[in-house]
Design an enzyme around this catalytic site. Structure first.
Site, short mmCIF file in Angstrom:
data_model
loop_
_atom_site.label_atom_id
_atom_site.label_comp_id
_atom_site.label_asym_id
_atom_site.label_seq_id
_atom_site.Cartn_x
_atom_site.Cartn_y
_atom_site.Cartn_z
N PHE A 164 0.80 -1.23 0.00
CA PHE A 164 0.00 0.00 0.00
C PHE A 164 0.83 1.27 0.00
O PHE A 164 0.42 2.30 0.56
CB PHE A 164 -0.97 0.00 1.19
N CYS A 165 2.00 1.24 -0.64
CA CYS A 165 2.90 2.40 -0.67
C CYS A 165 3.15 2.94 0.73
O CYS A 165 3.27 4.15 0.95
CB CYS A 165 2.33 3.51 -1.57
N ALA A 166 3.25 2.00 1.67
CA ALA A 166 3.58 2.32 3.07
C ALA A 166 4.42 1.16 3.60
O ALA A 166 4.09 0.54 4.61
CB ALA A 166 2.32 2.52 3.91
#
Length: 476
Positions: A397-399
């Site tokens: 999740f781009c985290a």
């Protein structure tokens, strides 16, 4: 349509369409949690199932990009024939479009409850907004950011001295961690704190007001990444006492390529333009030595070089008005009802582990991530799509740092954002995220919970394989 479209309100035709859609769903209870979802574009789209037949698509990936509100689409369609260049033309359509663009700026400022003197700069996205702010940092400015942030907040500060703070396990720990870091900074000079309002992984709300107070007490400023907060909760610059807010239209039911950076004018005014070009420049003149002298605008236009995306900007203003008119009290109550349905349903499946920083009782928006024992998350997400017509997200999740922390993995373990390498059935360093909002009907989350239970109990009905890093149905 012959009437001139107005920037502040929908046209008569658009209003009629919205009223018709509202009337069709107005058989709702006085209880806010039972209110009908807001009409969104694509709500009746059907998709094929790999097992045969079709089903209405359940869009449960709002945290990545929310569908356009029908109201937004209608407003954009009503304006589109009147499109003209902004700030550049003497013609009627150019003047109309300029008015629309600048009135949209006022609408966004009101939506965010900005202070007098704050600037609203239109960008491409939250990522673009935070990169713009990074380009305005004064000399020797230090940046403080938690490892829990989305990459849009974690990565733009390449030319600054950055302190990455460990993931807190309570809101109180977050405030205490920030206070210690700010107090101990050396040298004790200008500083900026970047924090999310709601996690794009867990959905949990962060103590923004308390973090802002801590930042200001230690001579720092703070920017709020409201990409996941603004679509779900009212956001007030003045009440939260943040210096800037960034958010994206595509998460606010206005997916037309625009974003916002709003807040204090001084750093924006004192820095070089984010992009150099027409629109940002006020005056350009040749010098005797053959070069050019440039006088840049001191308003928001300083950082809006090039022809503006007036349709994207107008769509954001339309969404702001639609959400405000729907009433955030009603929207929040209904979303809590959906959150409870999902969390209670997942809690009935022992194999499901919901990811959380602050615990089960933490307030949150409609974003929930989880893993399923014995399942590759990419495989599980693929089965939800192919066999049930449910669209969710799988990956990091781009985290990446946050998901690694929540999964208890080593920071060096392999894993990619949305493109896991593990084959179906193998363990992978990724999770599944379900997210929803103002346009989500009860049936979508009920179908999702039922599908999770059925997949865990009975397994997938179809065989899957890995193709280009993604898990897909094996049709061969």
């Amino acid at each position: 349509m012959s009437a001139r479209p107005d920037a502040a309100v929908a046209t008569a035709e658009t209003a009629a369409l919205v009223e018709t859609a509202s009337a069709e769903t107005a058989a709702e209870s006085a209880d806010p949690c039972c209110a009908a979802p807001l009409p969104v574009l694509g709500r009746d789209v059907t998709v094929p199932l790999v097992t045969g037949g079709e089903v209405t698509y359940a869009a449960l990936d709002y945290a990545a990009s929310a569908p356009a509100l029908q109201r937004v689409w209608d407003d954009v369609a009503a304006y589109a024939p009147y499109y003209g260049s902004v700030h550049r033309g003497a013609g009627y359509l150019s003047q109309l479009s300029t008015d629309l663009f600048e009135n949209s700026r006022v609408t966004v400022a009101e939506f965010l409850d900005c202070r007098p003197g704050d600037q609203v700069v239109f960008t491409r996205s939250t990522t673009d907004s935070l990169n713009l702010l990074a380009a305005t940092l004064p000399a020797d400015c230090q940046v403080f950011v938690f490892e829990t942030e989305h990459h849009a907040s974690l990565l733009p500060w390449r030319d600054a001295r950055v302190t990455y703070l460990n993931a807190p396990r309570t809101p109180e720990q977050a405030v205490a961690t920030l206070e210690r870091a700010l107090a101990d900074r050396d040298p004790y000079g200008p500083a900026l704190v970047c924090v999310t309002g709601a996690s794009n992984v867990t959905g949990e709300l962060w103590p923004v007001k308390e973090l802002a107070a801590a930042a200001h007490a230690h001579g720092a400023r703070i920017v709020l990444d409201a990409a996941q907060l603004a679509p779900h909760h009212p956001v007030s610059v003045q009440e939260l006492d943040v210096d800037w807010i960034a958010f994206s239209g595509h998460k606010l039911y206005a997916p037309f390529g625009s974003g916002v950076l709003a807040g204090r004018a001084d750093w924006l005014r004192d820095s070089e333009p984010y992009l150099a070009g027409g629109g940002a420049s006020r005056k350009v003149a040749r010098r005797a030595d053959g070069g050019v002298d440039v006088e840049w605008h001191t308003t928001a236009a300083r950082h809006e070089a090039g022809s503006p995306n007036v349709i994207g900007v107008y769509s954001i203003a339309s969404a702001c008005k639609a959400l405000t008119e729907a009433g955030f009290d009603t929207l929040v109550a209904r979303e809590r009802h959906l959150i409870a349905k999902v969390r209670e349903g997942l809690a009935e499946v022992p194999e499901v582990k919901v990811l959380s920083l602050f615990g089960d009782d933490a307030p949150r928006v409609g974003v929930i991530s989880f893993v399923v024992e014995g399942w590759n998350s990419s495989h599980f997400a693929a089965a939800l799509s192919a066999e049930y017509g449910i669209g969710v997200r799988d990956g990091l999740f781009c985290a990446h740092p946050l998901v690694r922390t929540l999964l208890g993995s080593d920071p060096q373990d392999p894993g990619e954002c949305g493109a896991p390498e593990a084959a179906p059935g193998e363990r992978s360093l990724n999770a599944i995220r379900v997210s929803f909002g103002a346009g989500t009907p009860d049936e979508h989350v009920e179908r999702f919970v039922g599908a999770v239970k059925e997949l865990v109990r009975d397994g997938a009905q179809w065989k899957y394989r890995t193709e280009d890093g993604r898990c897909v149905p094996d049709r061969g």
